[in-house]
Design a protein around this motif. Structure first.
Motif, mmCIF file in Angstrom:
data_model
loop_
_atom_site.group_PDB
_atom_site.id
_atom_site.type_symbol
_atom_site.label_atom_id
_atom_site.label_comp_id
_atom_site.label_asym_id
_atom_site.label_seq_id
_atom_site.Cartn_x
_atom_site.Cartn_y
_atom_site.Cartn_z
ATOM 1 N N ASP A 65 -2.497 -5.931 42.528
ATOM 2 C CA ASP A 65 -1.972 -6.742 43.512
ATOM 3 C C ASP A 65 -0.657 -6.488 44.042
ATOM 4 O OD1 ASP A 65 -1.837 -8.639 45.619
ATOM 5 O OD2 ASP A 65 -2.762 -10.130 44.634
ATOM 6 N N PRO A 66 -0.183 -5.805 44.971
ATOM 7 C CA PRO A 66 1.058 -5.624 45.207
ATOM 8 C C PRO A 66 1.920 -7.243 45.343
ATOM 9 C CG PRO A 66 -0.276 -4.937 46.903
ATOM 10 C CD PRO A 66 -1.067 -5.146 46.093
ATOM 11 N N ASN A 67 1.134 -7.892 45.635
ATOM 12 C CA ASN A 67 1.939 -9.306 46.150
ATOM 13 C C ASN A 67 1.777 -10.464 44.897
ATOM 14 O OD1 ASN A 67 2.715 -8.698 48.610
ATOM 15 N ND2 ASN A 67 0.370 -8.684 49.054
ATOM 16 N N VAL A 115 11.898 -10.959 37.282
ATOM 17 C CA VAL A 115 11.353 -9.753 37.756
ATOM 18 C C VAL A 115 11.442 -10.352 39.629
ATOM 19 C CG1 VAL A 115 9.061 -8.596 38.704
ATOM 20 C CG2 VAL A 115 9.733 -9.268 36.306
ATOM 21 N N LYS A 116 12.357 -9.483 40.159
ATOM 22 C CA LYS A 116 12.439 -9.677 41.590
ATOM 23 C C LYS A 116 11.168 -8.959 42.665
ATOM 24 C CE LYS A 116 16.291 -7.762 41.603
ATOM 25 N NZ LYS A 116 17.051 -7.268 40.522
ATOM 26 N N LYS A 117 11.146 -9.720 43.760
ATOM 27 C CA LYS A 117 10.143 -9.142 44.507
ATOM 28 C C LYS A 117 10.354 -7.796 44.949
ATOM 29 C CE LYS A 117 6.744 -11.417 47.529
ATOM 30 N NZ LYS A 117 6.596 -12.586 48.293
ATOM 31 N N SER A 118 11.663 -7.194 44.813
ATOM 32 C CA SER A 118 11.986 -5.961 45.475
ATOM 33 C C SER A 118 11.731 -4.964 44.192
ATOM 34 C CB SER A 118 13.330 -5.884 45.697
ATOM 35 O OG SER A 118 14.199 -6.548 44.802
ATOM 36 N N GLY A 120 4.384 -6.567 41.554
ATOM 37 C CA GLY A 120 2.931 -6.510 41.778
ATOM 38 C C GLY A 120 2.236 -6.141 40.177
ATOM 39 N N THR A 121 2.723 -5.089 39.750
ATOM 40 C CA THR A 121 2.296 -4.722 38.351
ATOM 41 C C THR A 121 2.210 -5.821 37.398
ATOM 42 O OG1 THR A 121 2.455 -2.483 38.849
ATOM 43 C CG2 THR A 121 2.285 -3.092 36.525
ATOM 44 N N ALA A 122 3.311 -6.472 37.295
ATOM 45 C CA ALA A 122 3.876 -7.417 36.274
ATOM 46 C C ALA A 122 3.004 -8.879 36.771
ATOM 47 C CB ALA A 122 5.373 -7.783 36.356
ATOM 48 N N GLY A 123 2.767 -9.105 37.739
ATOM 49 C CA GLY A 123 1.849 -10.219 38.313
ATOM 50 C C GLY A 123 0.452 -10.091 37.895
ATOM 51 N N SER A 124 0.031 -8.636 38.428
ATOM 52 C CA SER A 124 -1.249 -8.512 38.042
ATOM 53 C C SER A 124 -1.592 -8.294 36.743
ATOM 54 C CB SER A 124 -1.705 -7.116 38.662
ATOM 55 O OG SER A 124 -1.621 -7.129 40.054
ATOM 56 N N ALA A 125 -0.741 -7.681 35.772
ATOM 57 C CA ALA A 125 -0.904 -7.515 34.336
ATOM 58 C C ALA A 125 -1.138 -9.072 33.837
ATOM 59 C CB ALA A 125 0.223 -6.649 33.776
#
Length: 105
Positions: free
Chosen positions: A69-71, A79-82, A87-92
């Motif tokens: 999920d890219p968002n 980890v910055k939005k840029s 999205g990988t970090a958030g999804s993981a």
């Protein structure tokens, strides 16, 4: 998906720096790139001898599972939005692959 189904896409993913690898390795890289599971380091380079980061490993696993999920916001302070791996970090994190530990790209 067989080779004939992705012939046109394979032409687009013809990395110049994999020609010294075995035919099997070249074909595997091209097929995975055509499917969007792996990416090169540029449009013409794959950099097969480079090390792979934890962020890249997480991205590979999530892409194979179609779970990126890219968002996705993992709430990481470093980890910055840029960042390409935001999205990988958030999804993981959402799937329990990582916790509060940074997966720096």
């Amino acid at each position: 998906l067989n080779k004939s189904d992705i012939t046109d896409e394979l032409k687009e993913k013809d990395f110049e720096d994999i020609k010294h690898l075995s035919d099997e390795m070249q074909e595997s890289i091209k097929i995975l790139a055509a499917k969007g599971i792996i990416e090169g380091t540029s449009a013409k380079e794959f950099s097969p001898e480079d090390s792979i980061s934890r962020a890249e490993v997480a991205a590979l696993l999530l892409r194979v599972l179609s779970q990126v999920d890219p968002n996705a916001d993992g709430g990481f302070t470093d980890v910055k939005k840029s960042d390409w791996f935001y999205g990988t970090a958030g999804s993981a994190k959402a799937y329990g692959m990582i916790d509060e530990v940074l997966i720096r790209g």
